[in-house]
Design an enzyme around this catalytic site. Sequence first.
Site, PDB file in Angstrom:
ATOM      1  N   TYR A  79      26.795  19.873 102.116  1.00  0.00           N
ATOM      2  CA  TYR A  79      27.452  18.951 100.925  1.00  0.00           C
ATOM      3  C   TYR A  79      28.964  19.352 100.727  1.00  0.00           C
ATOM      4  CZ  TYR A  79      27.523  17.401  96.150  1.00  0.00           C
ATOM      5  OH  TYR A  79      28.013  16.869  95.063  1.00  0.00           O
ATOM      6  N   ALA A  81      31.074  21.039 102.885  1.00  0.00           N
ATOM      7  CA  ALA A  81      31.922  20.449 103.802  1.00  0.00           C
ATOM      8  C   ALA A  81      32.507  19.107 103.685  1.00  0.00           C
ATOM      9  CB  ALA A  81      31.291  20.826 105.147  1.00  0.00           C
ATOM     10  N   ALA A  82      31.569  18.258 103.414  1.00  0.00           N
ATOM     11  CA  ALA A  82      31.682  16.658 103.427  1.00  0.00           C
ATOM     12  C   ALA A  82      32.779  16.749 102.139  1.00  0.00           C
ATOM     13  CB  ALA A  82      30.401  16.117 103.248  1.00  0.00           C
ATOM     14  N   LYS A  83      32.392  17.171 101.170  1.00  0.00           N
ATOM     15  CA  LYS A  83      33.398  16.919  99.936  1.00  0.00           C
ATOM     16  C   LYS A  83      34.727  17.546 100.200  1.00  0.00           C
ATOM     17  CE  LYS A  83      30.539  14.647  97.169  1.00  0.00           C
ATOM     18  NZ  LYS A  83      30.609  13.466  96.500  1.00  0.00           N
TER      19      LYS A  83
END
Length: 171
Positions: A79, A81-83
């Site tokens: 989560y 890393a994606a943000k």
Amino acid sequence: MRKIVQQDPGVHNVGLQHQLRRLAQVGQRGHTGGALTAPPEPYLLARAVLADMRASGWGRIVNVSTGLVEDGFPGNVSYVAAKAGLHGLTRVMSRELASAGILTNVVMPGFTPADKAMPQHLLDKAGEAAATKRVSHPGEAARMIVYLCSAANTNTTGEAIRTDGHFLTPA
């Protein structure tokens, strides 16, 4: 798709955590498998509105993220890393689009329980983790987004803005 006018900003807020996973538990494909929903959507949204924003010489794009990008939190590797990628995308778009009158920013609402039923002891613990000693309300992030998307915002771009009372996730 309808014609976009000056008052039509793009706001992206997607991200679901189905289960917490530590780095050692994340598979080879990393963020796939339901850990989150992103990153192509904000890119696709920006692409969808970009031509009309450029043509009008005005636009606002706001992506909604999390303070966990700055603070980290065990079990949130996919989560976060994606943000973090969303922050990078927003900053690159700022550098590429601001001269065309298109401002891009990130808002980080933090822990915002909204209408979710939550045990009082968890709300109390979350409130204690914020400098303001309370949890955030959805309207606080919404007011920041409204400002960033408005004509009143003439020079704020490429920023990641917390609206969480300086919430530090308890480890």
